[in-house]
Design an enzyme around this catalytic site. Sequence first.
Site, PDB file in Angstrom:
ATOM      1  N   HIS A   1     -19.999  42.292  -9.327  1.00  0.00           N
ATOM      2  CA  HIS A   1     -19.805  41.044 -10.404  1.00  0.00           C
ATOM      3  C   HIS A   1     -20.510  39.920  -9.820  1.00  0.00           C
ATOM      4  CE1 HIS A   1     -17.726  38.624 -13.336  1.00  0.00           C
ATOM      5  NE2 HIS A   1     -17.607  37.693 -12.463  1.00  0.00           N
ATOM      6  N   GLU A   2     -19.988  39.394  -8.595  1.00  0.00           N
ATOM      7  CA  GLU A   2     -20.586  38.255  -7.910  1.00  0.00           C
ATOM      8  C   GLU A   2     -21.932  38.298  -7.694  1.00  0.00           C
ATOM      9  OE1 GLU A   2     -18.628  35.903  -8.059  1.00  0.00           O
ATOM     10  OE2 GLU A   2     -16.744  36.942  -8.826  1.00  0.00           O
TER      11      GLU A   2
ATOM     12  N   HIS B   1     -23.881  36.954 -10.635  1.00  0.00           N
ATOM     13  CA  HIS B   1     -23.888  35.438 -10.526  1.00  0.00           C
ATOM     14  C   HIS B   1     -25.228  35.019  -9.434  1.00  0.00           C
ATOM     15  CE1 HIS B   1     -20.691  35.059 -13.139  1.00  0.00           C
ATOM     16  NE2 HIS B   1     -19.812  35.521 -12.496  1.00  0.00           N
TER      17      HIS B   1
END
Length: 437
Positions: free
Chosen positions: A21-22, A25
């Site tokens: 998920h990170e 980003h």
Amino acid sequence: MLEFIGIVIFALLIGFSIALHELGHLLPAKKFGVKVTEYMIGFGPTIWSTVRGETRYGAKAVPLGGYIRMIGMLPPAQDGTTRSMTTGRFATLVSDARQQSADEIQPGEESRAFYRLPVRKRVVIMLGGPTMNLLLAFVLFAIVLVGIGIPQASLTVNNVAACTPTVSQPAGAPLPSGECPTGSQPAPAAVAGFEPGDTIVAIDGVAATDWADTTTWIRAHPGTSAVFTVDRGGAQVELPVTIATAQRPVLDADGNPTEEYVSAGYVGVGPEFVWVSQPWTAVPAYMWDITVRSVSALIMLPVRLYELVTETLIGGGERSSDSPVSVVGVSRIGGDVAAMDEPMAAKAATFLGLAASLNLFLFLFNLLPVLPLDGGHVAGATYEAVRRRLARMRGRPDPGPVDMARLLPVAYVVAGALLAMGVIVIWADLVKPISLQ
């Protein structure tokens, strides 16, 4: 031991989901030139870190999430300062946050601030994390459906019931003496001589196609005498059967038994299940079905949390299977899956399906349009784009970036609520866990 291994593996899967998920980003942020100073898995004290280029990568002690730190997340106030013209606790928090955001920008790095990016690039960065969860969910569901398959009842007999079922004995189990309980009688399959491993070939000379159609026919013909042709070790054997009448549960749309009963035909054979691989086209449809259920679960989350507190933790009642669970609870469920007395294919399918459903839920949850969730940043950027377009249509000056700092009080309240919910659910997972055992 298997339960412990399952817990560890599922915890690692959760950590991988957070890291991915990170990363969703991080990669577009670096692609668009934003300076990223930190990439962290977890919260609290740092237990490991290393610096690569201008970014510190690491892991923290509380593995309940993660974050990346980009410079310039908050724009200056409309007057170009970092201070608010109002006073009060929240105004001070907003001003301090603006100041901290401004302090992160070193001389010469002004163009690398997040808030200076075009709206579309900011949206891509904020949607990158949830998109990774969605892609991981798709991959895991594809492994389950295409690689492993889904269990389907075959025409091969797995078990033969001793007695006809009753409401109190739905499995048709006999008494310790071996006799059938009151209101029950020997099951037709047992009387006819069915054996585990028999494969139903035909009924009264009509070829049997699948288990569902065979079951439907049996339920619709109570009291009928029929000859079942079975394949037994390569030889065909004819078994005369008089179909009994029994109280059978009414099935819902998903094929699960309800609390209602109806008189129906009964023979007393259970099927073997085989794992049938599905086409790739089945994956989106399956994910859509899980998405609908997940959205429903999100809507009902406050109600389920209230019931968890009042009925389970305070009232001492049994915990509902649809109550919210934390990463602690879902890891324990992963341990239960590993310890199940089931074939490896069934364990793997359940395990990976659970991880896929979790990632799909995280995707949906992070899209909620409130700070500090990713959806809150996307909503702010979308509002900014709409406001700028309206200003151009009206011939007015560019209103500039949306002052997201003003929404920080909302973010603090939401973060506090999420923290409180997390503590409650983790406590419930420790004292009254949901178990598959």
